[in-house]
Design a protein around this motif. Structure first.
Motif, mmCIF file in Angstrom:
data_model
loop_
_atom_site.group_PDB
_atom_site.id
_atom_site.type_symbol
_atom_site.label_atom_id
_atom_site.label_comp_id
_atom_site.label_asym_id
_atom_site.label_seq_id
_atom_site.Cartn_x
_atom_site.Cartn_y
_atom_site.Cartn_z
ATOM 1 N N GLN A 282 -32.653 -18.835 -8.053
ATOM 2 C CA GLN A 282 -31.941 -18.274 -9.202
ATOM 3 C C GLN A 282 -31.184 -17.006 -8.807
ATOM 4 O OE1 GLN A 282 -31.786 -20.075 -11.879
ATOM 5 N NE2 GLN A 282 -33.328 -21.517 -11.177
ATOM 6 N N LEU A 283 -31.852 -16.135 -8.057
ATOM 7 C CA LEU A 283 -31.230 -14.890 -7.619
ATOM 8 C C LEU A 283 -30.060 -15.172 -6.676
ATOM 9 C CD1 LEU A 283 -31.370 -11.809 -7.770
ATOM 10 C CD2 LEU A 283 -32.914 -11.866 -5.801
ATOM 11 N N ALA A 284 -30.254 -16.106 -5.745
ATOM 12 C CA ALA A 284 -29.175 -16.459 -4.804
ATOM 13 C C ALA A 284 -27.980 -17.040 -5.552
ATOM 14 C CB ALA A 284 -29.689 -17.456 -3.760
ATOM 15 N N SER A 285 -28.231 -17.868 -6.542
ATOM 16 C CA SER A 285 -27.140 -18.453 -7.331
ATOM 17 C C SER A 285 -26.339 -17.376 -8.050
ATOM 18 C CB SER A 285 -27.695 -19.438 -8.361
ATOM 19 O OG SER A 285 -28.295 -20.524 -7.744
ATOM 20 N N GLU A 286 -27.053 -16.446 -8.664
ATOM 21 C CA GLU A 286 -26.385 -15.341 -9.353
ATOM 22 C C GLU A 286 -25.538 -14.516 -8.399
ATOM 23 O OE1 GLU A 286 -28.580 -12.488 -11.710
ATOM 24 O OE2 GLU A 286 -29.753 -14.146 -12.563
ATOM 25 N N TRP A 287 -26.133 -14.139 -7.288
ATOM 26 C CA TRP A 287 -25.422 -13.309 -6.316
ATOM 27 C C TRP A 287 -24.202 -14.029 -5.759
ATOM 28 C CZ3 TRP A 287 -28.826 -9.903 -2.662
ATOM 29 C CH2 TRP A 287 -29.624 -9.060 -3.430
ATOM 30 N N LEU A 288 -24.345 -15.308 -5.453
ATOM 31 C CA LEU A 288 -23.220 -16.061 -4.894
ATOM 32 C C LEU A 288 -22.069 -16.167 -5.887
ATOM 33 C CD1 LEU A 288 -25.040 -18.852 -2.923
ATOM 34 C CD2 LEU A 288 -23.471 -17.168 -1.994
ATOM 35 N N LEU B 106 -37.379 -25.834 -4.996
ATOM 36 C CA LEU B 106 -36.354 -24.826 -4.705
ATOM 37 C C LEU B 106 -35.485 -24.521 -5.922
ATOM 38 C CD1 LEU B 106 -35.049 -25.629 -1.118
ATOM 39 C CD2 LEU B 106 -36.368 -23.661 -1.867
ATOM 40 N N VAL B 107 -35.198 -25.539 -6.710
ATOM 41 C CA VAL B 107 -34.322 -25.354 -7.863
ATOM 42 C C VAL B 107 -34.953 -24.414 -8.888
ATOM 43 C CG1 VAL B 107 -33.106 -26.539 -9.739
ATOM 44 C CG2 VAL B 107 -33.306 -27.620 -7.503
ATOM 45 N N HIS B 108 -36.262 -24.435 -8.976
ATOM 46 C CA HIS B 108 -36.960 -23.588 -9.953
ATOM 47 C C HIS B 108 -37.494 -22.310 -9.324
ATOM 48 C CE1 HIS B 108 -36.556 -26.911 -12.679
ATOM 49 N NE2 HIS B 108 -37.154 -27.702 -11.811
ATOM 50 N N ASN B 109 -37.212 -22.124 -8.055
ATOM 51 C CA ASN B 109 -37.667 -20.956 -7.319
ATOM 52 C C ASN B 109 -36.889 -19.716 -7.781
ATOM 53 O OD1 ASN B 109 -38.166 -19.007 -5.311
ATOM 54 N ND2 ASN B 109 -38.378 -20.569 -3.732
ATOM 55 N N GLU B 110 -37.581 -18.594 -7.838
ATOM 56 C CA GLU B 110 -36.931 -17.338 -8.244
ATOM 57 C C GLU B 110 -35.835 -16.941 -7.254
ATOM 58 O OE1 GLU B 110 -38.173 -12.681 -8.729
ATOM 59 O OE2 GLU B 110 -39.640 -14.193 -9.310
ATOM 60 N N ALA B 111 -36.095 -17.185 -5.962
ATOM 61 C CA ALA B 111 -35.088 -16.869 -4.939
ATOM 62 C C ALA B 111 -33.829 -17.711 -5.141
ATOM 63 C CB ALA B 111 -35.661 -17.092 -3.538
ATOM 64 N N VAL C 270 -27.754 -23.353 -1.896
ATOM 65 C CA VAL C 270 -26.767 -23.120 -2.957
ATOM 66 C C VAL C 270 -25.362 -23.177 -2.372
ATOM 67 C CG1 VAL C 270 -25.868 -21.421 -4.593
ATOM 68 C CG2 VAL C 270 -28.323 -21.811 -4.439
ATOM 69 N N CYS C 271 -25.172 -22.560 -1.213
ATOM 70 C CA CYS C 271 -23.858 -22.578 -0.551
ATOM 71 C C CYS C 271 -23.433 -23.996 -0.212
ATOM 72 C CB CYS C 271 -23.889 -21.752 0.732
ATOM 73 S SG CYS C 271 -23.926 -19.991 0.453
#
Length: 172
Positions: free
Chosen positions: A101-107, A94-99, A131-132
């Motif tokens: 990375q995108l979720a982290s940026e958006w959050l 999950l940590v290296h998953n593209e989703a 991430v939350c």
């Protein structure tokens, strides 16, 4: 081509319960369970559920959206309880998953609005919830954001399924 195949036991459960007045609650429990376990996309259940009972599309969508919000809040609490080391050790992909990375940026950029958007979109929400949890985002806020996002998404899908059933037969 079938893109979402419903397991036989789940199909049987829907078929047996559709004639009962508690059908909406059965679908709601499935939505809650699917969100907590993140084992399959709930849309694969919602579409056949609406096809079986098109008149209940509003109730199915509303209750399922609320149940998904509650399931997301419970999942975040579980992730927070287990801690980041446990979660990362058991889900290193999950940590290296593209989703992820995108979720982290958006959050970081938009906070809970990002969760609302992710919940209402086809994007996987589990990485965002993880991430939350690791960022100690408010659980009631997650409940509301996911609940609203999923409810809007499910209302649209349920309406479209009830209104244009021929386009969704492949999901059944």
């Amino acid at each position: 081509m079938k893109t979402h195949v419903l397991p036989g036991w789940l199909r049987e459960l829907l078929m047996r319960s559709v004639a009962h007045r508690h059908y909406s609650l059965v679908v709601t429990v499935i939505a809650f369970t699917a969100t907590i376990t993140f084992s399959f996309p709930f849309v694969a259940v919602l579409i056949p559920a609406v096809l079986l009972s098109p008149r209940r599309w509003r109730t199915l969508a509303l209750l399922s959206g609320i149940a998904s919000g509650c399931g997301a809040a419970v999942l975040v609490e579980i992730f927070q309880y287990l801690g980041s080391a446990f979660v990362i050790a058991h889900y290193p992909q999950l940590v290296h998953n593209e989703a992820w990375q995108l979720a982290s940026e958006w959050l970081q950029r938009w906070g809970l609005l990002a969760i609302l958007i992710i919940a209402g979109s086809p994007m996987p929400q589990t990485p965002a919830l993880l991430v939350c949890a690791l960022a100690n985002v408010s659980t009631p806020g997650i409940l509301v954001a996911v609940g609203i996002g999923k409810t809007v998404k499910y209302l649209f899908l349920a309406w479209a399924t009830a209104r244009y059933p021929a386009r969704f037969i492949r999901y059944n």
